[in-house]
Design an enzyme around this catalytic site. Structure first.
Site, PDB file in Angstrom:
ATOM      1  N   HIS A  38      -4.536 -13.831 -14.020  1.00 11.49           N
ATOM      2  CA  HIS A  38      -3.188 -13.291 -14.216  1.00 11.49           C
ATOM      3  C   HIS A  38      -2.310 -14.244 -15.013  1.00 11.49           C
ATOM      4  O   HIS A  38      -2.567 -15.443 -15.065  1.00 11.49           O
ATOM      5  CB  HIS A  38      -2.520 -13.033 -12.863  1.00 11.49           C
ATOM      6  CG  HIS A  38      -2.903 -11.728 -12.234  1.00 11.49           C
ATOM      7  ND1 HIS A  38      -2.052 -11.010 -11.433  1.00 11.49           N
ATOM      8  CD2 HIS A  38      -4.046 -11.017 -12.291  1.00 11.49           C
ATOM      9  CE1 HIS A  38      -2.642  -9.907 -11.025  1.00 11.49           C
ATOM     10  NE2 HIS A  38      -3.865  -9.897 -11.524  1.00 11.49           N
ATOM     11  N   GLU A 107      -3.477  -4.933 -16.828  1.00  8.77           N
ATOM     12  CA  GLU A 107      -2.203  -4.508 -16.272  1.00  8.77           C
ATOM     13  C   GLU A 107      -1.066  -4.989 -17.164  1.00  8.77           C
ATOM     14  O   GLU A 107      -1.102  -6.105 -17.696  1.00  8.77           O
ATOM     15  CB  GLU A 107      -2.009  -5.084 -14.870  1.00  8.77           C
ATOM     16  CG  GLU A 107      -3.050  -4.647 -13.855  1.00  8.77           C
ATOM     17  CD  GLU A 107      -2.941  -5.433 -12.567  1.00  8.77           C
ATOM     18  OE1 GLU A 107      -2.407  -6.565 -12.593  1.00  8.77           O
ATOM     19  OE2 GLU A 107      -3.378  -4.929 -11.532  1.00  8.77           O
TER      20      GLU A 107
END
Length: 320
Positions: A38, A107
């Protein structure tokens, strides 16, 4: 026997702590270690997000036995797919062949830092092109590629392990399951859904690895564990139809403002009862998964969890 894994959650610990947790997990007897990739945490209360690939390199050097995996890397915005193939091969060498490249369509939370987040149809097209680029480069081919979204005029990965790095692809429905079967050596899913496994096998993925992930919150006080899980993992139930498009931790906080502790506890087993955690794991086994990585929610509780897992949890999971 299902391979039992441990998750290095980059969103809840810094890089040095993550490497220490990986070493402890290997000593505790876990079979594989996966790491999230991330740029942001889901919620501000998690408080971390180091660069996963630096962590992977350090973990590869600091461990000897456990298999390693990115869980998962998005190769369509933050990283060009040709670069993903290069760094995956490097980690494959550093780990002496213990690394699997886990890939997914990504994402908005993490990918918008380099530009706008494409529409879902465009993302799927980009993801398939990325797979078409990464696969031959991992295999040692010289690649020239011209697609609708990516161009590779001339690429070759010079440093690669003798056996190419295997590639597993995240799936949530028929289209992604077909991509996983066509391009990958395994499939990744985060829910114990036997339908995903069936779709993958029907598309040609029979006999390959099937990777899952299970979040739990172990601790001596169930009420305290429920509070921790709610504070840091209440986004967990949003589902993949919502999560890919939320832009940042503030959006995840807003989207989960009405989620209650009891809602989170329905999806994440909390407290000291080993039987409950074993039953949650059993759902993945019965769904047909070959590898399941545990997520222990709460950074400060990792050493305690790993000691407990070695003494109580792992022996029980070996019996499944």
């Amino acid at each position: 026997m299902v391979s039992v894994g441990y998750t290095l959650l980059c969103e809840q610990a810094g890089p040095k702590e993550l490497v220490d947790h990986a070493v402890r997990a290997e000593a505790a007897g876990f079979d594989h270690v996966v790491v999230s990739d991330h740029y942001y945490p889901w919620l501000d209360s998690q408080g971390h997000s180091p660069y996963a690939w630096s962590v992977l390199g350090a973990v590869a050097h600091a461990t000897d036995r456990v298999d390693l995996m990115s869980f998962v890397t998005c190769p369509i915005r933050r990283y060009h797919p040709a670069v993903v193939a290069q760094k995956a091969s490097t980690v494959g060498l550093l780990s002496d062949g213990r690394f699997t490249l886990g890939l997914g369509a990504g994402e908005n939370l993490n990918e918008h830092v380099v530009g706008g987040w494409p529409h879902v149809q465009q993302r799927h097209e980009m993801f398939e092109e990325a797979l078409q680029i990464i696969r031959p480069l991992l295999n040692g081919e010289t690649l020239t590629f011209s697609g609708n979204h990516f161009d590779v005029p001339d690429a070759y990965v010079w440093d690669r392990p003798d056996t190419p790095v295997p590639m597993a692809v995240a799936a949530s429905g028929p289209q992604s399951a077909s991509l996983a079967a066509e391009y990958g050596d395994g499939v990744i899913a985060t829910e114990p859904d036997p339908q995903i496994i069936a779709l993958y096998e029907d598309a040609g993925g029979g006999g390959r690895n099937r990777y899952g992930q299970l979040a739990i919150c172990y601790g001596p006080d169930e009420a305290e564990c429920r509070k921790i899980a709610h504070d840091q993992f209440r986004w967990f139930g949003l589902g993949w139809r919502v999560m890919p498009d939320l832009p940042g931790p503030g959006a995840f906080a807003a989207a989960t403002q009405f989620v209650r502790e009891e809602d989170v506890a329905q999806g994440i087993t909390c407290g000291p009862d080993v039987d409950r955690h074993v039953e949650a794991f059993r759902a993945f086994v019965e769904a047909g998964f070959t590898h399941v990585a545990l997520v222990q929610v709460g950074a400060e509780r990792q050493p305690m969890f790993l000691d407990w897992a070695q003494e109580q949890l792992l022996p029980r999971l070996r019996e499944l």
